[in-house]
Motif scaffolding. Structure first.
Motif, PDB file in Angstrom:
ATOM      1  N   VAL A  88       7.071  70.058  24.230  1.00  0.00           N
ATOM      2  CA  VAL A  88       6.526  69.977  22.820  1.00  0.00           C
ATOM      3  C   VAL A  88       5.554  69.089  23.007  1.00  0.00           C
ATOM      4  O   VAL A  88       4.378  68.578  22.006  1.00  0.00           O
ATOM      5  CB  VAL A  88       7.784  68.775  22.273  1.00  0.00           C
ATOM      6  CG1 VAL A  88       7.353  67.756  20.772  1.00  0.00           C
ATOM      7  CG2 VAL A  88       8.859  68.898  21.845  1.00  0.00           C
ATOM      8  N   TYR A  89       5.204  68.715  23.817  1.00  0.00           N
ATOM      9  CA  TYR A  89       3.908  67.956  24.172  1.00  0.00           C
ATOM     10  C   TYR A  89       2.825  68.270  25.368  1.00  0.00           C
ATOM     11  O   TYR A  89       3.350  68.054  26.443  1.00  0.00           O
ATOM     12  CB  TYR A  89       3.858  66.446  24.953  1.00  0.00           C
ATOM     13  CG  TYR A  89       4.926  65.940  23.357  1.00  0.00           C
ATOM     14  CD1 TYR A  89       3.367  65.046  22.389  1.00  0.00           C
ATOM     15  CD2 TYR A  89       5.435  65.037  23.452  1.00  0.00           C
ATOM     16  CE1 TYR A  89       3.420  64.109  21.428  1.00  0.00           C
ATOM     17  CE2 TYR A  89       6.098  64.159  22.207  1.00  0.00           C
ATOM     18  CZ  TYR A  89       5.318  63.988  20.455  1.00  0.00           C
ATOM     19  OH  TYR A  89       5.260  63.366  20.267  1.00  0.00           O
ATOM     20  N   PRO A  90       2.777  69.803  25.981  1.00  0.00           N
ATOM     21  CA  PRO A  90       2.097  70.228  26.632  1.00  0.00           C
ATOM     22  C   PRO A  90       1.107  69.263  27.695  1.00  0.00           C
ATOM     23  O   PRO A  90       0.825  69.781  28.228  1.00  0.00           O
ATOM     24  CB  PRO A  90       2.313  71.799  26.009  1.00  0.00           C
ATOM     25  CG  PRO A  90       1.658  71.747  24.951  1.00  0.00           C
ATOM     26  CD  PRO A  90       2.488  71.074  24.418  1.00  0.00           C
ATOM     27  N   LYS A  91      -0.008  68.736  27.042  1.00  0.00           N
ATOM     28  CA  LYS A  91      -0.575  68.365  27.145  1.00  0.00           C
ATOM     29  C   LYS A  91      -0.780  66.493  27.010  1.00  0.00           C
ATOM     30  O   LYS A  91      -0.046  65.538  26.075  1.00  0.00           O
ATOM     31  CB  LYS A  91      -2.127  68.428  26.405  1.00  0.00           C
ATOM     32  CG  LYS A  91      -3.195  69.246  26.971  1.00  0.00           C
ATOM     33  CD  LYS A  91      -3.895  69.515  26.399  1.00  0.00           C
ATOM     34  CE  LYS A  91      -5.047  70.711  26.646  1.00  0.00           C
ATOM     35  NZ  LYS A  91      -5.927  70.430  25.883  1.00  0.00           N
ATOM     36  N   SER A 109       1.394  63.970  41.114  1.00  0.00           N
ATOM     37  CA  SER A 109       0.613  63.229  40.592  1.00  0.00           C
ATOM     38  C   SER A 109       0.029  63.431  38.565  1.00  0.00           C
ATOM     39  O   SER A 109       0.782  64.564  38.090  1.00  0.00           O
ATOM     40  CB  SER A 109      -0.988  63.508  40.861  1.00  0.00           C
ATOM     41  OG  SER A 109      -2.037  64.664  40.323  1.00  0.00           O
ATOM     42  N   TRP A 110      -0.079  62.313  38.838  1.00  0.00           N
ATOM     43  CA  TRP A 110      -0.869  62.677  37.233  1.00  0.00           C
ATOM     44  C   TRP A 110      -1.321  64.009  36.615  1.00  0.00           C
ATOM     45  O   TRP A 110      -1.920  63.589  35.782  1.00  0.00           O
ATOM     46  CB  TRP A 110      -1.722  60.662  36.245  1.00  0.00           C
ATOM     47  CG  TRP A 110      -0.663  60.178  36.829  1.00  0.00           C
ATOM     48  CD1 TRP A 110      -1.126  58.464  37.071  1.00  0.00           C
ATOM     49  CD2 TRP A 110       0.410  59.572  36.245  1.00  0.00           C
ATOM     50  NE1 TRP A 110      -0.450  57.971  37.272  1.00  0.00           N
ATOM     51  CE2 TRP A 110       0.697  58.013  36.748  1.00  0.00           C
ATOM     52  CE3 TRP A 110       1.688  60.668  35.899  1.00  0.00           C
ATOM     53  CZ2 TRP A 110       2.004  57.944  35.707  1.00  0.00           C
ATOM     54  CZ3 TRP A 110       2.851  59.753  34.523  1.00  0.00           C
ATOM     55  CH2 TRP A 110       3.110  58.256  35.365  1.00  0.00           C
ATOM     56  N   ARG A 111      -2.329  63.960  37.846  1.00  0.00           N
ATOM     57  CA  ARG A 111      -3.204  65.569  37.132  1.00  0.00           C
ATOM     58  C   ARG A 111      -2.496  66.473  36.210  1.00  0.00           C
ATOM     59  O   ARG A 111      -1.088  66.581  36.349  1.00  0.00           O
ATOM     60  CB  ARG A 111      -3.954  65.696  38.009  1.00  0.00           C
ATOM     61  CG  ARG A 111      -4.665  65.401  39.244  1.00  0.00           C
ATOM     62  CD  ARG A 111      -4.535  65.588  40.688  1.00  0.00           C
ATOM     63  NE  ARG A 111      -5.451  67.137  40.770  1.00  0.00           N
ATOM     64  CZ  ARG A 111      -6.085  66.973  40.766  1.00  0.00           C
ATOM     65  NH1 ARG A 111      -7.331  66.600  41.400  1.00  0.00           N
ATOM     66  NH2 ARG A 111      -7.057  68.605  40.677  1.00  0.00           N
ATOM     67  N   ARG A 112      -3.219  67.059  35.308  1.00  0.00           N
ATOM     68  CA  ARG A 112      -2.704  68.570  34.323  1.00  0.00           C
ATOM     69  C   ARG A 112      -2.490  69.526  34.858  1.00  0.00           C
ATOM     70  O   ARG A 112      -0.672  69.876  34.469  1.00  0.00           O
ATOM     71  CB  ARG A 112      -3.378  68.476  33.096  1.00  0.00           C
ATOM     72  CG  ARG A 112      -4.094  67.038  33.016  1.00  0.00           C
ATOM     73  CD  ARG A 112      -5.315  67.626  31.641  1.00  0.00           C
ATOM     74  NE  ARG A 112      -5.262  66.788  30.964  1.00  0.00           N
ATOM     75  CZ  ARG A 112      -6.490  66.531  30.300  1.00  0.00           C
ATOM     76  NH1 ARG A 112      -7.716  67.302  30.968  1.00  0.00           N
ATOM     77  NH2 ARG A 112      -7.331  65.484  29.104  1.00  0.00           N
ATOM     78  N   HIS A 118       8.430  73.333  36.829  1.00  0.00           N
ATOM     79  CA  HIS A 118       8.432  74.254  38.237  1.00  0.00           C
ATOM     80  C   HIS A 118       7.874  73.670  39.655  1.00  0.00           C
ATOM     81  O   HIS A 118       8.186  73.451  40.554  1.00  0.00           O
ATOM     82  CB  HIS A 118       7.694  75.488  37.508  1.00  0.00           C
ATOM     83  CG  HIS A 118       7.176  76.473  39.210  1.00  0.00           C
ATOM     84  ND1 HIS A 118       6.683  77.219  39.871  1.00  0.00           N
ATOM     85  CD2 HIS A 118       8.337  77.999  39.292  1.00  0.00           C
ATOM     86  CE1 HIS A 118       7.092  77.489  41.687  1.00  0.00           C
ATOM     87  NE2 HIS A 118       8.107  78.619  40.366  1.00  0.00           N
ATOM     88  N   GLU A 119       6.792  73.395  39.226  1.00  0.00           N
ATOM     89  CA  GLU A 119       6.223  71.525  39.707  1.00  0.00           C
ATOM     90  C   GLU A 119       7.483  71.317  40.819  1.00  0.00           C
ATOM     91  O   GLU A 119       7.767  70.823  41.928  1.00  0.00           O
ATOM     92  CB  GLU A 119       5.098  71.228  39.897  1.00  0.00           C
ATOM     93  CG  GLU A 119       3.708  72.163  39.634  1.00  0.00           C
ATOM     94  CD  GLU A 119       2.994  72.371  40.618  1.00  0.00           C
ATOM     95  OE1 GLU A 119       3.088  72.000  42.131  1.00  0.00           O
ATOM     96  OE2 GLU A 119       2.621  73.854  40.419  1.00  0.00           O
ATOM     97  N   THR A 156      -5.100  57.640  34.404  1.00  0.00           N
ATOM     98  CA  THR A 156      -5.059  60.072  34.789  1.00  0.00           C
ATOM     99  C   THR A 156      -6.160  60.372  33.752  1.00  0.00           C
ATOM    100  O   THR A 156      -7.525  59.561  33.658  1.00  0.00           O
ATOM    101  CB  THR A 156      -3.595  59.806  33.859  1.00  0.00           C
ATOM    102  OG1 THR A 156      -4.624  59.203  31.572  1.00  0.00           O
ATOM    103  CG2 THR A 156      -2.833  58.970  33.851  1.00  0.00           C
ATOM    104  N   GLU A 157      -5.716  61.622  34.018  1.00  0.00           N
ATOM    105  CA  GLU A 157      -7.226  62.330  33.386  1.00  0.00           C
ATOM    106  C   GLU A 157      -7.811  62.223  31.665  1.00  0.00           C
ATOM    107  O   GLU A 157      -9.202  62.084  31.863  1.00  0.00           O
ATOM    108  CB  GLU A 157      -7.008  64.165  33.607  1.00  0.00           C
ATOM    109  CG  GLU A 157      -7.341  63.694  35.241  1.00  0.00           C
ATOM    110  CD  GLU A 157      -6.584  65.136  35.303  1.00  0.00           C
ATOM    111  OE1 GLU A 157      -6.910  66.602  35.431  1.00  0.00           O
ATOM    112  OE2 GLU A 157      -5.159  65.812  34.967  1.00  0.00           O
TER     113      GLU A 157
END
Lengths: 728, 495
Positions: A88-91, A109-112, A118-119, A156-157
C-alpha cells in the motif's frame, strides 16, 4: 509537549487533502522481535500438512502434524504486516527490523533499497530460529528495544531530503516513530520495566541527537507491545489500551495467543497504524475465460462466484463514511467484531474501451489473503491489463458505479469514481466563444504536432549537458515548434504544400546535421523548380474575389512565408543560418511596384478601422498579420462567397511568370512620390511596433549584427500582392 | 462549486435603519440590495455557478433550487416575506439536506449566510445550539461540519461594534470554526446604508466570485482563458508545507500524452477552460461615421472570428481521441496532487521529456507501443508469488504442490524443484526447520511408494531432495543459505 494523534482526525477545511502527515509516527516503524530461547517453544497450534487423498490413504501412516514455534508465528505475522504495508505504501513508510537475544541484530536499515520483504526474509533466514540451549539469563528483549530507540533517532532519506529542501524551516521535519515489540513477557511488572527503560533511553538518545547532524531527537514514540503465548496456556500479561507514559512515549499492550490470533491481531494493527480499510469484492465470476490461474483447478468448467478482500487507504471509503451510506453499502462486521469491510459488486468489464473516468482518488491495494485462489485470479486478471468497475449496493436498490480496479505498471489501484451530478454540466458551446466561428483551423496538422510533442519518461540518471530537466526540454521543444505556426489553413501556404514538409520538419530541430541542411536545400531547389515550371500553389482564395493572386505573386507569398519560418530559427546554429541563406539566394525577388496604384480607397479605410478595433494579432514579425487580417476582414464582408481553401484545389494557371525580368528589379520604391499605401504601411508598422515583444533583429541577429528594416522590402512586396488581389 | 444563499427572514430583519430623516430602510432591504448586487455580478461574470436561495426563520424554505438563472434568483428576492424568529441550526440542517441531495457529499460548496446578527432567543437560538453541542445523541447532531467541504461566508447586516456588544460575534466565530474554519465573517463598516452594504458584498465578490483569468501557453501559441470554477489553494501537508499551493495564471503545456497512458487519474478538481477576449488595446473602438454602424461587428463577433488557440487545441484533441463523437465537448483542465510525482505510473513529471531525444521513438513508428506505464522497481506482493502460511491451507497447498509434482518425476523435475525451493526459502526465513524435516520425510515416503513402472530417476531425485532438505533443517550455513537453491541431481539414464 503533547503530540495529539492528528491523523486520526478528519481533514478540516476543504483545501485540505485528507492524507497522513509525511512525518507522522507511521513514517518509521521498528519491529523488535524476541529471539530468546523461550521463543523456540511450540505455539501448540498444529498444522496437518500431509493431506492424503482418499485413493492413496490405504496402508499409509500419515505424517505427524507439524507445529510452528512462537518465533515462527511472530516472524510470519510480522512479514505479513510488512507485506501489506509495502504493497500500500511502497515509498517512505519505512520498517527497521531488529531481533533481540543475548545482543541485538539489526536486519536492515531505513534506506529505501532495504525496504522489501525479500530483503527481510533473507536476513531472517541468516538469523535462524532461536537456540533453545542458549543461556536464558544472557538473553533479553531489552537489547533490541534500546537499539530500536537508537534507530528511531537515525535520520531517514526522506527526512534528510526534506530538511535540505526546507532550509531554514528544516525544523518542520518531525521525528516520530513506532516500536512494535513481539515478545513473551513475564508479567505486567516486566512490561512496566520495559516501558521505563524505553523512556529513559529516549531521553538519553535525544541528548545525543541534539549534537548530531545525522541524528534527530524523538518527538513522539508509540510502543505497541504484543505479548505472545502458546495456545492452551493462560496469559501472564494483561491487555492495556494506549496510555501516555510521558509526553514522548505512549504505550499499549496486546496479549495474544500464537497462531491465527496473532495473525488477526497484526492485521488489525497494520490497518490502524496506516489508516487502512477493507473492501470485499463480491460476485467475481471465475469462468475459465476470465480465469488466468485455472490450470490446476480440478473442476475448471464449473463457474462459481467468489469474494476477495482487499486492503487500501481508508479514504477510498470517504464518501460512504460522510454520506452515512456505509451501513447500507453492505458493510459487515467480522467474527472478531473489530474489523469492518465494505462490499462492492464486480461488474463484468466490457471490451477494452479507453475511457477517461472522473476519478477523485486512487489507492494502492493489497489482498488480505494474497495466495488464495480467488485473490490471485483477481489480481492476475487486473495485472493483465483489464479494469473492473465496482458497484455500490444502495438501499434504494439503484445501481451506482462507485469504484474501479485497475493496474498501472504492475501495481493495482482502487479508483474512486465520482457518481454525483457534475457542477460543470451544460458548459457554453465552444462555437459560441472566442474563435468559435473560425472554420478552417489546422486540426489535423495540430494533431500531428501533438503526436510529435508527446512525452516519454526519461531516466533520472541520464544527464543532459544543458542542465535542463526533461520537462524543461519538452517546453523548449514546444517553443521551437511554434515560433511560426499559423493556426488556420487560410493563413498559410507553405504548410499546405507537401513539397515544404521535409524542410518544415527539420528546421525546428535544436541542431541540424549536414545531411539535414542538404535536405532543406533540396527542398528549396525543388520549390525553385516548381516556380520555374509554374506549378500551381495552394494559395488561400479566402477573401479574394475572383481568381485570387496571380501565380508569380503566389510564389512571392510562399517565399516570404518560408523565409519567415526559417528566419525564426536562423539564429540557432550556423547550419540553420545556411538554410536561410539558401532561401534568400534562391528565391524570386519581389516584383516592381508598378501596379500598386490600383489599390482602392475603401479598402484602406476598412483596414484602418480593423486596426482600431484591436482584433489584430500583436506580433509584427512580417507581412503575415496584415495579410491575415485582410483575409478575415474580407471574409467578414463577403461571407457567402467564402470558398474553403484546400491544397487540392489550387488556382488554375492563367498568367505567364515574370521570372527573368523580376530578378533584376530593384525591390525598393525608389521612384515617384509617396503613395497612400506607403503612408498606410508606415502607419501599420508604427502601430505594430508599439505592441511588439522582442526585436526581431535582436532575436535573429548573426554575430550581434542584423540588417535593419528588412521588413520594408517584405511590406513593399505585400502591397503589390494586395493590389493583385484587388484587381478584378 | 455551488453556492447556497441562506437569507435570514426573521422579524428582526425588518428593523428600520435610521438615516438622518432620509427615507427609511429595513435591514432586509439592505440585505436584498447586497444580494441583488451579488447575483448581477454572477450573471455577468460567474454565470456557470449553480446558486440556490433559501430563506429561514424558525423554519426554512428552499425558494430557488440550484440554478444558473439569476433572474429567477432576483425575482425570488423581491418576493421575500417576513417571518418569526431566527433559528440557525434548523436552517443549516436544511442546507445540508439540499446540498447532499443535489451534489452528494464530496462536492465542495459555498454557503452565504445573510443575517442581522440577532441569532434568536431561548431554545433554537444559535447560543442555545452551541451551548448544547456536546450533549446530543447521534440523531440530533449539530449540522456542522457539513459532510461536504464547505466555505462559509457570513454577511452581517450590522456593524462589528453592534455584534460585539452581545455574544453574537463570538457565536458566529464559533459557527465558522465548527464548519471547518474555511470562510469569513463580513460586517458593515460605517452607517448601515446602501453604500456600505455594497462595499461589504463587493469584498465577498472580490474574494470568492471574481473569475480566474489565465493564459494558456503552448510554446509561442497562447490564448487568454477563464478557468471555471476558480482553482482552490491546496495544502498537501500542513506540518511540512503549511503554505497552500496555488495555480499560476500562466498555464504552460509541457507536452502531450495518450488518454490510455494517463489512465483515469485521480484529480483534486476539474475545471472548464474557456477562451476569453481580453481587450489589450488602450484605444476605444472607434465608431467612425454613422452610416457604417450597421457593418460594425460587435466585439464578441470579432472575437468569434479571430482564430483562438483553445479552439484549435480542443478541436485537435477531440479529433485525435474521439473522431466520431458527435457529443458536445469542452476543453477541461484537471488538477493533480501538487508534488513531483502525482501519478506513479507516469514517473516524475519533471522527468517527462520530448520523444525526439530518444534514440528510437518510444511509441514505435506505427504507435504500436507506449513508454508508459512506468514500472516500479520492486514488484508488489501479489505480482511475485510470495509465500504466506498464516492460514493452514496456504501451507497445505504448497506441500501438496510439491507432492503432486513428485509423483510425476522426472517429467516435472523443473516444477518440482521450483516449488521445493520456494518452500525451502520460506521455511528458512520463518525459522520453521520442523517443516523441512517433515517434507523430507514425506518425500522419502513417496520414494518407497513409487510404483514399479516409475522411472528410476524419480527415486534418485526424491531421495536427493529429501537429503538436501534435511541438511538445510540443521541450520548448517553450508546448506541453509537463503539464496542457495537445491538443484536437480545429475543423472544419466540415456544409455
Amino acid at each position: 509537549m503533547l503530540f495529539p494523534d492528528r491523523e486520526a482526525l478528519p481533514s478540516q477545511g476543504f483545501h485540505q487533502i485528507c492524507k497522513m502527515k509525511m512525518f507522522s509516527v507511521a513514517h518509521k516503524t521498528v519491529f523488535v522481535v524476541d529471539h530468546c530461547p523461550y521463543m523456540a517453544e511450540s505455539s501448540r497450534q498444529q498444522v496437518e500438512c500431509d493431506v492424503l487423498t482418499k485413493s492413496r490413504a490405504q496402508g499409509v501412516i500419515p505424517l505427524a502434524p507439524v507445529s510452528k514455534s512462537l518465533w515462527t508465528c511472530a516472524v510470519e505475522c510480522s512479514m505479513e504486516y510488512c507485506r501489506i504495508l509495502y504493497d500500500v505504501y511502497p515509498k517512505d513508510k519505512l520498517v527497521n527490523y531488529i531481533v533481540s537475544d543475548s545482543e541485538f541484530h539489526i536486519l536492515n536499515s531505513w534506506r529505501r533499497e532495504d525496504q522489501s520483504t525479500h530483503e527481510l526474509m533473507s536476513a531472517l533466514a541468516a538469523v535462524g530460529p532461536p537456540n533453545p540451549r542458549e543461556d536464558p539469563e544472557c538473553c533479553s528483549i531489552l537489547h533490541g528495544l534500546v537499539a530500536a530507540v537508537e534507530s528511531l533517532c537515525k535520520i531517514t532519506e526522506l527526512q534528510h531530503e526534506k530538511r535540505i529542501a526546507l532550509m531554514d524551516t528544516a525544523d518542520r521535519v518531525a521525528n516520530r516513530g513506532r516500536i512494535i515489540c513481539l515478545t513473551n513477557a513475564k508479567s505486567d511488572t516486566h512490561v512496566r520495566m520495559l516501558e521505563d527503560c524505553i523512556q529513559e533511553t529516549i531521553i538519553e538518545q535525544n541528548k545525543l541527537a541534539a549534537g548530531s547532524d545525522r541524528l534527530m531527537a524523538i518527538q513522539q514514540c508509540e510502543l505497541v507491545l504484543v505479548h505472545i503465548y502458546p495456545q492452551g496456556e493462560d496469559t501472564l500479561v494483561s491487555d492495556r489500551p494506549k496510555k501516555e507514559i510521558s509526553p514522548l512515549l505512549t504505550s499499549e499492550v496486546h496479549s495474544v495467543r500464537a497462531g491465527r490470533h496473532l495473525a488477526t491481531k497484526l492485521n488489525i494493527l497494520v490497518q490502524q497504524h496506516f489508516d487502512l480499510a477493507s473492501t470485499t469484492i463480491t460476485n467475481i465470476p471465475m469462468k475459465p475465460t476470465l480465469n488466468v490461474c485455472e490450470q490446476e483447478e480440478q473442476h475448471a468448467n464449473t463457474s462459481a462466484n467468489y469474494d476477495v478482500e482487499l486492503l487500501h487507504h481508508r479514504d477510498a471509503h470517504l464518501e460512504f463514511f460522510k454520506s452515512g451510506d456505509l451501513h447500507m453499502a453492505g458493510t459487515s462486521t467480522r467474527e472478531n467484531g473489530l474489523k469492518e469491510t465494505v462490499t462492492l459488486k464486480w461488474c463484468t468489464p466490457r471490451t477494452n474501451s479507453i475511457e477517461l473516468h472522473y476519478c477523485t482518488g486512487a489507492y494502492r491495494i493489497s489482498p488480505t489473503d494474497v495466495n488464495s485462489r480467488p485473490s490471485s485470479c483477481l489480481t492476475n486478471f487486473l495485472l493483465n491489463g483489464r479494469s473492473v468497475l465496482l458497484e455500490q449496493p444502495r438501499k434504494s436498490g439503484s445501481k451506482v458505479i462507485s469504484h474501479m480496479l485497475s493496474s498501472h505498471g504492475g501495481e493495482i489501484f482502487l479508483h474512486v469514481l465520482n457518481s454525483n451530478r457534475s457542477t460543470l454540466e451544460d458548459p457554453p458551446s465552444i462555437s459560441e466563444g472566442c474563435g468559435g466561428r473560425v472554420t478552417d483551423y489546422r486540426i489535423t496538422d495540430f494533431g500531428e504536432f501533438m503526436r510529435e510533442n508527446r512525452l516519454t519518461p526519461v531516466s533520472e540518471s541520464s544527464h543532459d549537458p544543458s542542465g535542463k530537466l526533461p520537462a524543461e526540454r519538452a517546453k523548449a521543444q514546444l517553443e521551437r515548434h511554434t515560433r511560426y505556426w499559423p493556426m488556420i489553413i487560410s493563413q498559410t501556404t507553405i504548410f499546405n504544400m507537401q513539397a515544404v514538409v521535409p524542410l518544415a520538419n527539420l528546421i525546428v530541430k535544436e541542431t541540424l546535421t549536414d545531411e539535414d541542411v542538404l535536405t532543406c536545400q533540396k527542398t528549396v531547389y525543388n520549390l525553385v523548380d516548381m516556380e520555374r515550371k509554374n506549378d500551381p500553389l495552394p494559395i488561400s482564395t479566402v477573401g479574394s474575389r475572383g481568381k485570387g493572386p496571380k501565380r508569380d505573386e503566389q510564389y512571392r507569398i510562399m517565399w516570404n512565408e518560408l523565409e519567415t519560418l526559417v528566419k525564426t530559427h536562423a539564429g540557432a546554429t550556423d547550419r540553420h543560418q545556411r538554410v536561410l541563406d539558401c532561401i534568400i539566394a534562391c528565391r524570386s525577388k519581389p516584383p516592381e511596384e508598378e501596379d500598386r496604384k490600383k489599390r482602392g480607397r475603401k479598402r484602406e479605410e476598412r483596414e484602418d478601422r480593423t486596426e482600431k478595433n484591436g482584433s489584430k494579432e500583436t506580433d509584427d514579425k512580417s507581412w503575415q498579420d496584415s495579410e491575415r487580417l485582410k483575409g478575415l476582414m474580407d471574409k467578414d464582408e463577403q461571407e457567402s462567397e467564402v470558398i474553403k481553401d484546400s491544397p487540392d484545389s489550387p488556382e488554375p494557371l492563367n498568367k505567364k511568370p515574370r521570372l527573368t525580368s523580376e530578378e533584376i528589379q530593384p525591390p525598393e520604391r525608389t521612384k515617384g512620390p509617396v503613395s497612400l499605401l506607403t503612408m498606410w504601411s508606415n502607419r501599420i508598422t508604427a502601430v505594430n511596433s508599439r505592441k511588439h515583444q522582442e526585436f526581431f533583429g535582436r532575436a535573429s541577429s548573426v554575430n550581434s549584427k542584423f540588417e535593419l528594416y528588412q521588413h520594408l522590402k517584405d511590406e513593399n512586396g505585400m502591397d503589390v500582392h494586395e493590389n493583385g488581389k484587388a484587381t478584378r | 462549486m455551488p453556492t447556497v444563499v441562506l437569507m435570514d427572514v426573521s422579524l428582526s430583519m425588518t428593523r428600520p435603519v435610521s438615516l438622518d430623516g432620509i427615507e427609511e430602510f429595513q435591514r432586509k432591504n439592505l440585505a436584498v440590495h447586497g444580494l441583488n448586487m451579488l447575483f448581477e455580478h454572477m450573471a455577468s461574470n460567474y454565470r456557470l455557478e449553480f446558486t440556490s436561495l433559501m430563506a429561514f426563520s424558525s423554519l426554512w424554505e428552499l425558494l430557488v433550487p440550484f440554478t444558473r438563472d439569476y433572474n429567477a434568483l432576483q425575482e425570488a428576492l423581491s418576493n421575500l416575506e417576513d417571518y418569526d424568529k431566527t433559528c440557525v441550526e434548523a436552517a443549516l440542517n436544511g442546507v445540508s439536506n439540499v446540498v447532499q441531495q443535489e451534489w452528494g457529499s464530496a462536492c465542495p460548496c459555498q454557503v452565504v449566510l445573510v443575517t442581522d446578527g440577532s441569532l434568536g432567543i431561548g431554545k433554537g437560538s444559535l447560543r442555545h445550539s452551541l451551548q448544547t453541542l456536546k450533549q446530543r445523541g447521534d440523531d440530533k447532531k449539530f449540522p456542522l461540519p457539513f459532510p461536504f467541504p464547505t466555505k462559509l461566508f457570513i454577511m452581517c447586516i450590522a456593524n462589528a461594534e453592534e455584534l460585539q456588544m452581545t455574544d453574537a460575534m463570538d457565536n458566529l466565530e464559533e459557527l465558522l470554526c465548527l464548519s471547518g474554519g474555511d470562510g469569513q465573517i463580513f460586517t458593515m463598516e460605517g452607517p448601515l446604508c446602501m453604500k456600505s452594504v455594497q462595499t461589504m458584498f463587493g469584498k465577498l465578490i472580490d474574494l470568492v466570485y471574481s473569475p480566474f483569468h489565465a493564459v494558456l501557453h503552448c510554446g509561442n501559441l497562447s490564448s487568454d482563458v477563464q478557468v471555471f470554477p476558480r482553482p482552490e489553494p491546496v495544502v498537501m501537508d500542513e506540518e511540512v508545507e503549511p503554505m497552500p499551493r496555488t495555480v499560476s495564471t500562466d498555464l504552460e503545456i509541457v507536452g502531450f500524452i495518450e488518454i490510455a497512458d494517463i489512465a483515469s487519474p485521480p484529480v483534486i478538481s476539474r475545471h472548464l477552460v474557456l477562451p476569453i477576449a481580453v481587450n489589450k488595446d488602450v484605444d476605444e473602438v472607434g465608431t467612425g461615421t454613422t452610416d457604417e454602424l450597421e457593418e460594425e461587428p460587435s466585439a464578441s463577433q470579432m472575437a468569434g472570428k479571430s482564430p483562438n488557440f483553445c479552439v484549435l487545441l480542443h478541436g485537435s484533441l477531440k479529433f485525435a481521441f474521439l473522431p466520431l463523437s458527435k457529443k458536445k465537448s469542452n476543453l477541461m483542465m484537471s488538477l493533480f496532487d501538487p508534488g513531483p510525482e502525482p501519478l506513479p505510473w507516469l514517473g516524475k513529471i519533471s522527468h517527462l521529456g520530448p520523444i525526439s531525444e530518444a534514440a528510437d521513438n518510444p511509441y514505435g513508428e506505427d504507435d504500436s507501443k507506449s513508454p508508459f506505464p512506468v514500472q516500479p522497481q520492486v514488484k508488489r506482493s501479489y505480482a511475485q508469488n510470495v509465500t504466506v502460511w498464516i492460514k493452514a491451507s496456504g501451507l497445505q497447498t504448497d506441500v501438496q504442490k510439491i507432492l503432486r509434482n513428485a509423483r510425476k518425476l522426472p517429467d516435472k523435475t523443473q516444477t518440482f524443484y521450483k516449488e521445493l525451493n520456494r518452500l525451502r526459502k520460506a521455511a528458512l526465513a520463518f525459522g520453521f526447520w520442523e517443516l523441512l524435516k517433515g517434507v523430507a520425510d514425506l518425500l522419502e515416503r513417496e520414494c518407497t511408494m513409487l510404483p514399479d513402472s516409475a522411472h528410476p530417476d524419480a527415486a534418485f531425485q526424491l531421495s536427493h531432495a529429501a537429503q538436501q532438505l534435511k541438511l538445510a533443517s540443521t541450520g548448517d550455513s553450508q546448506y541453509a543459505a537463503f539464496d542457495h537453491n537445491i538443484v536437480p541431481m545429475h543423472t544419466d539414464f540415456s544409455s
